[in-house]
Write a protein that holds these residues in place. Structure first.
Motif, mmCIF file in Angstrom:
data_model
loop_
_atom_site.group_PDB
_atom_site.id
_atom_site.type_symbol
_atom_site.label_atom_id
_atom_site.label_comp_id
_atom_site.label_asym_id
_atom_site.label_seq_id
_atom_site.Cartn_x
_atom_site.Cartn_y
_atom_site.Cartn_z
ATOM 1 N N PRO A 1 52.163 69.326 57.950
ATOM 2 C CA PRO A 1 51.764 68.543 56.773
ATOM 3 C C PRO A 1 52.995 68.031 56.026
ATOM 4 N N GLN A 2 52.865 66.893 55.364
ATOM 5 C CA GLN A 2 53.974 66.413 54.539
ATOM 6 C C GLN A 2 54.304 67.482 53.505
ATOM 7 N N ARG A 3 55.617 67.696 53.289
ATOM 8 C CA ARG A 3 56.138 68.725 52.380
ATOM 9 C C ARG A 3 55.706 70.119 52.815
ATOM 10 N N THR B 1 59.352 66.342 55.413
ATOM 11 C CA THR B 1 59.460 65.921 54.018
ATOM 12 C C THR B 1 58.387 64.880 53.701
ATOM 13 N N ALA B 2 58.302 64.498 52.445
ATOM 14 C CA ALA B 2 57.363 63.455 52.022
ATOM 15 C C ALA B 2 57.708 62.119 52.668
ATOM 16 N N ALA B 3 58.975 61.932 53.057
ATOM 17 C CA ALA B 3 59.430 60.698 53.706
ATOM 18 C C ALA B 3 59.345 60.794 55.234
ATOM 19 N N ASP B 4 58.677 61.823 55.751
ATOM 20 C CA ASP B 4 58.488 62.059 57.184
ATOM 21 C C ASP B 4 59.781 62.347 57.942
ATOM 22 N N ILE C 1 58.456 75.900 48.858
ATOM 23 C CA ILE C 1 58.080 74.577 48.367
ATOM 24 C C ILE C 1 59.140 73.571 48.799
ATOM 25 N N VAL C 2 58.701 72.510 49.475
ATOM 26 C CA VAL C 2 59.599 71.458 49.933
ATOM 27 C C VAL C 2 59.649 70.367 48.871
#
Length: 116
Positions: free
Chosen positions: A14-16, A33-36, A56-57
């Motif tokens: 999953p993202q993050r 990360t949220a930016a893949d 937590i990322v």
């Protein structure tokens, strides 16, 4: 020489978030990360042994779930006033596929065996 081995797909993480890979040298946490972007670090905080994969990322960093130490996913170094580092591992993407450099893991395992 690098031996790239597929360890999963981007959509598996999953993202993050993170997923773990068991290797001869221990568990490795693979983060998205949220930016893949994807990064791999050992899944054990040097402070108290916390599972970084459960942290937590944020950006390209992860916060240890036990004592809030923050580590760079890019370099493995603790951030801010904290000291220490975790080992990082080379990854690359081929579309959705995530590949890890297995030769570095095998070399580390061989060095560990030789030291025993």
């Amino acid at each position: 020489m690098s031996d790239w081995v597929e360890i999963g797909r981007l959509s598996d993480i999953p993202q993050r978030g993170a997923r773990c890979v068991d290797t001869p040298i221990g568990r490795i946490a693979v983060f998205r990360t949220a930016a893949d972007e994807v990064y791999a670090i050992e899944d054990r905080c040097p402070h108290k042994g916390g599972p970084l994969s459960q942290g937590i990322v944020h950006g390209a960093q992860v916060t240890c779930p036990l004592h809030n130490w923050v580590f760079s996913l890019e370099t493995g170094f603790a951030q801010g006033a904290d000291e220490g580092a975790v080992r990082t591992f080379a990854l690359k993407r081929d579309g959705e596929r995530i590949l890890m450099d297995a030769s570095a893991i095998l070399a580390a395992a061989a060095a560990r065996i030789a030291a025993e």
